[in-house]
Design a protein around this motif. Structure first.
Motif, PDB file in Angstrom:
ATOM      1  N   GLU A  47       0.818  -1.207   0.000  1.00 32.41           N
ATOM      2  CA  GLU A  47       0.000   0.000   0.000  1.00 32.41           C
ATOM      3  C   GLU A  47       0.849   1.252   0.000  1.00 32.41           C
ATOM      4  OE1 GLU A  47      -2.275  -0.598   3.580  1.00 32.41           O
ATOM      5  OE2 GLU A  47      -0.751   0.348   4.847  1.00 32.41           O
ATOM      6  N   PHE A  48       0.272   2.304  -0.566  1.00 33.50           N
ATOM      7  CA  PHE A  48       0.942   3.599  -0.624  1.00 33.50           C
ATOM      8  C   PHE A  48       1.048   4.216   0.756  1.00 33.50           C
ATOM      9  CE2 PHE A  48       2.025   7.764  -1.991  1.00 33.50           C
ATOM     10  CZ  PHE A  48       1.204   8.649  -1.298  1.00 33.50           C
ATOM     11  N   VAL A  49       2.195   4.870   1.002  1.00 34.09           N
ATOM     12  CA  VAL A  49       2.396   5.571   2.266  1.00 34.09           C
ATOM     13  C   VAL A  49       2.595   7.069   2.046  1.00 34.09           C
ATOM     14  CG1 VAL A  49       3.892   5.818   4.289  1.00 34.09           C
ATOM     15  CG2 VAL A  49       3.394   3.535   3.383  1.00 34.09           C
ATOM     16  N   ALA A  50       3.569   7.426   1.192  1.00 32.82           N
ATOM     17  CA  ALA A  50       3.890   8.840   0.999  1.00 32.82           C
ATOM     18  C   ALA A  50       4.622   9.017  -0.317  1.00 32.82           C
ATOM     19  CB  ALA A  50       4.747   9.362   2.145  1.00 32.82           C
ATOM     20  N   ILE A  51       4.518  10.220  -0.892  1.00 33.43           N
ATOM     21  CA  ILE A  51       5.185  10.527  -2.143  1.00 33.43           C
ATOM     22  C   ILE A  51       5.786  11.928  -2.102  1.00 33.43           C
ATOM     23  CG2 ILE A  51       3.015  11.321  -3.165  1.00 33.43           C
ATOM     24  CD1 ILE A  51       4.069  10.436  -5.896  1.00 33.43           C
ATOM     25  N   GLY A  56       9.645  19.459  -7.522  1.00 34.31           N
ATOM     26  CA  GLY A  56       9.095  20.293  -6.467  1.00 34.31           C
ATOM     27  C   GLY A  56       7.612  20.184  -6.245  1.00 34.31           C
ATOM     28  N   GLY A  57       6.997  19.129  -6.711  1.00 31.21           N
ATOM     29  CA  GLY A  57       5.573  18.950  -6.480  1.00 31.21           C
ATOM     30  C   GLY A  57       5.254  18.750  -5.007  1.00 31.21           C
ATOM     31  N   ARG A  58       4.021  18.910  -4.672  1.00 34.62           N
ATOM     32  CA  ARG A  58       3.617  18.827  -3.264  1.00 34.62           C
ATOM     33  C   ARG A  58       3.591  17.379  -2.795  1.00 34.62           C
ATOM     34  NH1 ARG A  58      -1.975  21.600  -1.606  1.00 34.62           N
ATOM     35  NH2 ARG A  58      -2.797  19.723  -2.576  1.00 34.62           N
ATOM     36  N   THR A  59       4.071  17.164  -1.599  1.00 32.82           N
ATOM     37  CA  THR A  59       4.055  15.821  -1.020  1.00 32.82           C
ATOM     38  C   THR A  59       2.620  15.398  -0.700  1.00 32.82           C
ATOM     39  OG1 THR A  59       4.392  16.740   1.181  1.00 32.82           O
ATOM     40  CG2 THR A  59       6.361  16.068  -0.026  1.00 32.82           C
ATOM     41  N   ASP A  60       2.430  14.104  -0.607  1.00 28.67           N
ATOM     42  CA  ASP A  60       1.114  13.570  -0.286  1.00 28.67           C
ATOM     43  C   ASP A  60       1.294  12.322   0.572  1.00 28.67           C
ATOM     44  OD1 ASP A  60      -1.838  12.524  -2.196  1.00 28.67           O
ATOM     45  OD2 ASP A  60      -1.632  13.435  -0.216  1.00 28.67           O
ATOM     46  N   TYR A  61       0.264  12.025   1.353  1.00 29.91           N
ATOM     47  CA  TYR A  61       0.342  10.930   2.309  1.00 29.91           C
ATOM     48  C   TYR A  61      -0.943  10.128   2.322  1.00 29.91           C
ATOM     49  CZ  TYR A  61       4.214  13.736   4.087  1.00 29.91           C
ATOM     50  OH  TYR A  61       5.380  14.457   4.203  1.00 29.91           O
ATOM     51  N   ALA A  62      -0.813   8.874   2.683  1.00 26.30           N
ATOM     52  CA  ALA A  62      -1.994   8.081   2.970  1.00 26.30           C
ATOM     53  C   ALA A  62      -2.668   8.651   4.215  1.00 26.30           C
ATOM     54  CB  ALA A  62      -1.599   6.627   3.201  1.00 26.30           C
ATOM     55  N   ASP A  63      -3.976   8.567   4.263  1.00 21.79           N
ATOM     56  CA  ASP A  63      -4.713   9.106   5.408  1.00 21.79           C
ATOM     57  C   ASP A  63      -4.243   8.512   6.727  1.00 21.79           C
ATOM     58  OD1 ASP A  63      -7.932   9.376   3.693  1.00 21.79           O
ATOM     59  OD2 ASP A  63      -6.207  10.733   3.761  1.00 21.79           O
ATOM     60  N   SER A  64      -3.859   7.256   6.693  1.00 23.55           N
ATOM     61  CA  SER A  64      -3.481   6.561   7.924  1.00 23.55           C
ATOM     62  C   SER A  64      -2.190   7.092   8.545  1.00 23.55           C
ATOM     63  CB  SER A  64      -3.333   5.063   7.658  1.00 23.55           C
ATOM     64  OG  SER A  64      -2.355   4.836   6.657  1.00 23.55           O
ATOM     65  N   VAL A  65      -1.384   7.836   7.774  1.00 20.05           N
ATOM     66  CA  VAL A  65      -0.103   8.321   8.302  1.00 20.05           C
ATOM     67  C   VAL A  65      -0.019   9.847   8.335  1.00 20.05           C
ATOM     68  CG1 VAL A  65       1.000   6.238   7.427  1.00 20.05           C
ATOM     69  CG2 VAL A  65       1.184   8.370   6.118  1.00 20.05           C
ATOM     70  N   LYS A  66      -1.024  10.527   7.830  1.00 26.23           N
ATOM     71  CA  LYS A  66      -0.997  11.995   7.825  1.00 26.23           C
ATOM     72  C   LYS A  66      -0.830  12.536   9.229  1.00 26.23           C
ATOM     73  CE  LYS A  66      -3.513  13.114   3.590  1.00 26.23           C
ATOM     74  NZ  LYS A  66      -4.778  13.605   2.998  1.00 26.23           N
ATOM     75  N   GLY A  67       0.050  13.523   9.353  1.00 28.54           N
ATOM     76  CA  GLY A  67       0.302  14.137  10.641  1.00 28.54           C
ATOM     77  C   GLY A  67       1.326  13.393  11.482  1.00 28.54           C
ATOM     78  N   ARG A  68       1.698  12.171  11.071  1.00 28.10           N
ATOM     79  CA  ARG A  68       2.682  11.382  11.823  1.00 28.10           C
ATOM     80  C   ARG A  68       3.962  11.138  11.024  1.00 28.10           C
ATOM     81  NH1 ARG A  68       1.568   6.245  13.133  1.00 28.10           N
ATOM     82  NH2 ARG A  68       0.204   5.877  11.335  1.00 28.10           N
ATOM     83  N   PHE A  69       3.830  10.977   9.720  1.00 29.27           N
ATOM     84  CA  PHE A  69       4.970  10.684   8.863  1.00 29.27           C
ATOM     85  C   PHE A  69       5.298  11.910   8.009  1.00 29.27           C
ATOM     86  CE2 PHE A  69       4.376   5.774   8.364  1.00 29.27           C
ATOM     87  CZ  PHE A  69       4.308   5.654   9.748  1.00 29.27           C
ATOM     88  N   TYR A  81      13.975  10.429   2.528  1.00 29.61           N
ATOM     89  CA  TYR A  81      13.760  10.016   3.914  1.00 29.61           C
ATOM     90  C   TYR A  81      12.274   9.872   4.215  1.00 29.61           C
ATOM     91  CZ  TYR A  81      18.516  11.842   4.188  1.00 29.61           C
ATOM     92  OH  TYR A  81      19.842  12.092   3.957  1.00 29.61           O
ATOM     93  N   LEU A  82      11.992   9.031   5.195  1.00 29.95           N
ATOM     94  CA  LEU A  82      10.641   8.951   5.746  1.00 29.95           C
ATOM     95  C   LEU A  82      10.769   9.001   7.262  1.00 29.95           C
ATOM     96  CD1 LEU A  82       7.615   8.603   5.022  1.00 29.95           C
ATOM     97  CD2 LEU A  82       7.919   6.159   5.521  1.00 29.95           C
ATOM     98  N   GLN A  83      10.419  10.140   7.819  1.00 36.24           N
ATOM     99  CA  GLN A  83      10.411  10.294   9.277  1.00 36.24           C
ATOM    100  C   GLN A  83       9.075   9.803   9.792  1.00 36.24           C
ATOM    101  OE1 GLN A  83      12.871  11.433  11.443  1.00 36.24           O
ATOM    102  NE2 GLN A  83      11.435  10.772  13.031  1.00 36.24           N
ATOM    103  N   MET A  84       9.111   8.837  10.689  1.00 40.09           N
ATOM    104  CA  MET A  84       7.895   8.229  11.207  1.00 40.09           C
ATOM    105  C   MET A  84       7.818   8.468  12.709  1.00 40.09           C
ATOM    106  SD  MET A  84       7.870   4.653   9.062  1.00 40.09           S
ATOM    107  CE  MET A  84       9.214   3.945  10.003  1.00 40.09           C
ATOM    108  N   ASN A  85       6.825   9.213  13.117  1.00 39.20           N
ATOM    109  CA  ASN A  85       6.616   9.516  14.536  1.00 39.20           C
ATOM    110  C   ASN A  85       5.309   8.901  15.012  1.00 39.20           C
ATOM    111  OD1 ASN A  85       8.967  11.142  14.483  1.00 39.20           O
ATOM    112  ND2 ASN A  85       7.775  12.939  13.871  1.00 39.20           N
ATOM    113  N   SER A  86       5.168   8.818  16.318  1.00 44.69           N
ATOM    114  CA  SER A  86       3.935   8.289  16.934  1.00 44.69           C
ATOM    115  C   SER A  86       3.554   6.955  16.304  1.00 44.69           C
ATOM    116  CB  SER A  86       2.782   9.295  16.785  1.00 44.69           C
ATOM    117  OG  SER A  86       3.117  10.530  17.376  1.00 44.69           O
ATOM    118  N   LEU A  87       4.507   6.073  16.217  1.00 41.76           N
ATOM    119  CA  LEU A  87       4.272   4.797  15.551  1.00 41.76           C
ATOM    120  C   LEU A  87       3.266   3.944  16.309  1.00 41.76           C
ATOM    121  CD1 LEU A  87       7.904   4.130  14.384  1.00 41.76           C
ATOM    122  CD2 LEU A  87       5.896   4.132  12.895  1.00 41.76           C
ATOM    123  N   ARG A  88       2.516   3.178  15.535  1.00 36.32           N
ATOM    124  CA  ARG A  88       1.466   2.319  16.069  1.00 36.32           C
ATOM    125  C   ARG A  88       1.735   0.873  15.645  1.00 36.32           C
ATOM    126  NH1 ARG A  88      -3.241   6.108  13.370  1.00 36.32           N
ATOM    127  NH2 ARG A  88      -2.915   7.982  14.678  1.00 36.32           N
TER     128      ARG A  88
END
Length: 124
Positions: A47-51, A56-69, A81-88
């Motif tokens: 599954e997609f996580v982030a792009i 210079g296009g805008r980054t995008d995230y899966a809903d499940s990781v928005k605000g954390r990654f 890089y993928l910074q992952m915070n508040s991991l579940r």
């Protein structure tokens, strides 16, 4: 040909953080490449996580990781890089880096180059 190597995975407790790296070799990993992170939980589809899009296009995230990654790129270092915070615990998966030239979306079928993956395990 672009070779991608992921690193930074490991075992972490819920609420913890990890930073994954995707290093490219073979060709210059410049802004013309769109780069994404995908993940594959045990027994599930990839599954997609982030792009971070090309040019210079805008980054995008899966809903499940928005605000954390947070995804970021350093083209001078040929690394994304993928910074992952508040991991579940539900973030447990093999994480893959993928790249392709030009503008691509969030479908895994659009990406030409893939790394071998790095395991992330989040304990409860």
């Amino acid at each position: 040909q672009v070779d991608l190597v992921e690193s930074g995975g490991g075992l972490v407790q819920a609420g913890g953080s990890l930073r994954l790296s995707c290093a490219a070799s073979g060709r210059t990993f410049n802004s013309r490449y769109s780069v994404a992170w995908f993940r594959q939980p045990p027994g599930k589809e990839r599954e997609f996580v982030a792009i971070v899009p090309s040019d210079g296009g805008r980054t995008d995230y899966a809903d499940s990781v928005k605000g954390r990654f947070t995804i970021s790129r350093n083209d001078a270092k040929n690394t994304v890089y993928l910074q992952m915070n508040s991991l579940r615990p539900e973030d447990t998966a093999v994480y893959y880096c993928a790249a392709s030239t030009g503008f691509v979306g969030i479908s895994r079928y659009e990406y030409l180059y893939w790394g071998q993956g790095t395991q992330v395990t989040v304990s409860s």
